[in-house]
Design a protein around this motif. Structure first.
Motif, mmCIF file in Angstrom:
data_model
loop_
_atom_site.group_PDB
_atom_site.id
_atom_site.type_symbol
_atom_site.label_atom_id
_atom_site.label_comp_id
_atom_site.label_asym_id
_atom_site.label_seq_id
_atom_site.Cartn_x
_atom_site.Cartn_y
_atom_site.Cartn_z
ATOM 1 N N SER A 121 1.443 7.034 -6.508
ATOM 2 C CA SER A 121 0.350 7.987 -6.742
ATOM 3 C C SER A 121 0.832 9.421 -6.526
ATOM 4 O O SER A 121 0.512 10.323 -7.312
ATOM 5 C CB SER A 121 -0.817 7.668 -5.805
ATOM 6 O OG SER A 121 -1.834 8.639 -5.902
ATOM 7 N N TRP A 122 1.612 9.649 -5.472
ATOM 8 C CA TRP A 122 2.131 10.999 -5.209
ATOM 9 C C TRP A 122 3.047 11.466 -6.342
ATOM 10 O O TRP A 122 2.989 12.629 -6.748
ATOM 11 C CB TRP A 122 2.903 11.016 -3.895
ATOM 12 C CG TRP A 122 2.084 10.637 -2.699
ATOM 13 C CD1 TRP A 122 0.718 10.753 -2.557
ATOM 14 C CD2 TRP A 122 2.567 10.055 -1.479
ATOM 15 N NE1 TRP A 122 0.326 10.283 -1.341
ATOM 16 C CE2 TRP A 122 1.427 9.852 -0.636
ATOM 17 C CE3 TRP A 122 3.815 9.688 -1.007
ATOM 18 C CZ2 TRP A 122 1.530 9.294 0.625
ATOM 19 C CZ3 TRP A 122 3.934 9.149 0.263
ATOM 20 C CH2 TRP A 122 2.802 8.940 1.066
ATOM 21 N N GLU A 129 8.767 3.783 -8.624
ATOM 22 C CA GLU A 129 8.112 2.544 -8.198
ATOM 23 C C GLU A 129 9.078 1.364 -8.248
ATOM 24 O O GLU A 129 9.096 0.520 -7.341
ATOM 25 C CB GLU A 129 6.895 2.265 -9.080
ATOM 26 C CG GLU A 129 6.119 1.024 -8.669
ATOM 27 C CD GLU A 129 4.908 0.784 -9.558
ATOM 28 O OE1 GLU A 129 4.103 -0.090 -9.218
ATOM 29 O OE2 GLU A 129 4.791 1.467 -10.602
ATOM 30 N N ASP A 154 0.833 -1.210 0.000
ATOM 31 C CA ASP A 154 0.000 0.000 0.000
ATOM 32 C C ASP A 154 0.865 1.257 0.000
ATOM 33 O O ASP A 154 0.535 2.259 -0.647
ATOM 34 C CB ASP A 154 -0.913 0.005 1.227
ATOM 35 C CG ASP A 154 -2.028 -1.020 1.130
ATOM 36 O OD1 ASP A 154 -2.283 -1.503 0.015
ATOM 37 O OD2 ASP A 154 -2.624 -1.355 2.173
ATOM 38 N N LEU A 155 1.971 1.201 0.748
ATOM 39 C CA LEU A 155 2.857 2.363 0.812
ATOM 40 C C LEU A 155 3.462 2.671 -0.558
ATOM 41 O O LEU A 155 3.537 3.838 -0.963
ATOM 42 C CB LEU A 155 3.971 2.104 1.827
ATOM 43 C CG LEU A 155 4.953 3.250 2.068
ATOM 44 C CD1 LEU A 155 4.224 4.491 2.564
ATOM 45 C CD2 LEU A 155 6.022 2.824 3.065
ATOM 46 N N ARG A 162 2.152 1.932 -3.427
ATOM 47 C CA ARG A 162 1.083 2.480 -4.271
ATOM 48 C C ARG A 162 0.856 3.956 -3.967
ATOM 49 O O ARG A 162 0.636 4.763 -4.881
ATOM 50 C CB ARG A 162 -0.213 1.684 -4.057
ATOM 51 C CG ARG A 162 -0.254 0.352 -4.788
ATOM 52 C CD ARG A 162 -1.666 -0.203 -4.847
ATOM 53 N NE ARG A 162 -2.151 -0.573 -3.517
ATOM 54 C CZ ARG A 162 -2.006 -1.772 -2.969
ATOM 55 N NH1 ARG A 162 -1.357 -2.721 -3.637
ATOM 56 N NH2 ARG A 162 -2.485 -2.031 -1.774
ATOM 57 N N ASP A 163 0.918 4.321 -2.686
ATOM 58 C CA ASP A 163 0.760 5.731 -2.321
ATOM 59 C C ASP A 163 1.904 6.572 -2.890
ATOM 60 O O ASP A 163 1.682 7.662 -3.426
ATOM 61 C CB ASP A 163 0.722 5.871 -0.798
ATOM 62 C CG ASP A 163 -0.568 5.346 -0.196
ATOM 63 O OD1 ASP A 163 -1.559 5.245 -0.941
ATOM 64 O OD2 ASP A 163 -0.572 5.022 1.005
ATOM 65 N N ASP A 194 -4.424 14.317 4.287
ATOM 66 C CA ASP A 194 -4.908 12.963 4.549
ATOM 67 C C ASP A 194 -3.831 12.059 5.157
ATOM 68 O O ASP A 194 -4.056 10.864 5.336
ATOM 69 C CB ASP A 194 -5.409 12.320 3.242
ATOM 70 C CG ASP A 194 -6.553 13.105 2.626
ATOM 71 O OD1 ASP A 194 -7.365 13.651 3.398
ATOM 72 O OD2 ASP A 194 -6.634 13.179 1.382
ATOM 73 N N VAL A 195 -2.666 12.622 5.459
ATOM 74 C CA VAL A 195 -1.546 11.829 5.981
ATOM 75 C C VAL A 195 -1.547 11.879 7.506
ATOM 76 O O VAL A 195 -1.695 12.947 8.097
ATOM 77 C CB VAL A 195 -0.206 12.358 5.431
ATOM 78 C CG1 VAL A 195 0.962 11.664 6.119
ATOM 79 C CG2 VAL A 195 -0.130 12.139 3.927
ATOM 80 N N VAL A 210 -2.652 16.329 -0.574
ATOM 81 C CA VAL A 210 -2.347 14.986 -0.087
ATOM 82 C C VAL A 210 -1.959 15.032 1.388
ATOM 83 O O VAL A 210 -2.281 14.119 2.158
ATOM 84 C CB VAL A 210 -1.208 14.357 -0.921
ATOM 85 C CG1 VAL A 210 -0.791 13.012 -0.330
ATOM 86 C CG2 VAL A 210 -1.638 14.201 -2.374
#
Length: 246
Positions: free
Chosen positions: A83-84, A238, A76-77, A79-80, A102-103, A99
């Motif tokens: 996304s960033w 990534e 998940d990290l 993917r975040d 929401d952190v 962003v």
């Protein structure tokens, strides 16, 4: 809940108690309040003298992580992070402002804030590395109280045994009390060695592993933030994150 840690401590203590029963001993003979106070309170005092209140209290709070460690989902990290990086590349670095709201991780929030503020990638990495170093030092000083307790407890246990033997020697005129008195004296040694090797040192080692994992996560994030600030391709970022996991 980390069931492995819970089962481990139950097996360790249970093995000793069962062994005591199999040898014909009584569990009651291992319950000696005076020996417990000498070893436990004496060990706390020595550790507190060495570490100071701040590190001591922090180390005690960290003990809960042995049985309830923080869960980090690296998939998940990643993917975040990806996304960033996509958002920053398409909409600009300032777009990461939304962003941040929401952190809930202070380190991630700080890293994203440095990106939004336009800090140069090299300087950004220096700042984050300094923060990681300071965090690691603070955590390891707190963990050290458990390692120190593992070193002091056996010695204080011997001290308790000697105090017990002194009490026995004072009652040499009553031979009927010698056997039980000597047995009680050595319970302090059992407490010292037992606490050190079954509780204090295992907790220290487990916390060291957890902190190392947390430091690894922060180093991975620092690399990602530096890449985002440099405008690296999201696919490249990534791939670098996946290399960390291998």
């Amino acid at each position: 809940m980390d069931w492995g840690s819970l089962i481990g401590i139950v097996l360790a203590l249970g093995g000793i108690l069962v062994g005591q029963l199999l040898e014909g001993g009584k569990l009651g003979s291992l319950i000696q309040p005076a020996a417990f106070i000498i070893v436990f309170v004496g060990t706390i005092g020595a550790v507190l003298l060495q570490s100071g209140w701040r590190n001591f209290s922090q180390g005690v709070k960290m003990a809960g992580l042995v049985f309830r460690p923080k869960h980090d989902d690296y998939a998940d990290l990643i993917r975040d992070i990806t996304s960033w990086s996509v958002i920053a590349r398409r909409e600009g670095l300032l777009s990461l402002e939304r962003v941040i709201k929401d952190v809930d991780d202070s380190f991630i929030e700080h890293g994203l804030r440095l990106i939004v503020d336009g800090v140069e990638p090299k300087k950004l990495r220096e700042v984050l590395d300094m923060e990681i170093s300071a965090y690691e030092t603070k955590q390891r000083l707190a963990i050290k109280i458990w390692e120190a307790a593992g070193g002091y407890a056996p010695t204080i246990g011997i001290l308790g045994a000697v105090l017990g033997l002194i009490h026995v020697m004072e009652n040499l005129s009553d031979p009927s009390r010698l056997g039980s008195g000597i047995a009680v004296a050595f319970v302090a040694t059992i407490y010292g060695v037992g606490f050190a090797n079954l509780v204090f040192l295992p907790i220290s080692s487990k916390l060291k592993a957890l902190v190392s994992r947390d430091i690894f996560k922060r180093e991975m994030l620092a690399d990602a933030f530096s890449g985002i600030a440099s405008g690296d391709n999201p696919r490249l970022i990534e791939e670098r994150m996946n290399i960390y996991l291998t």
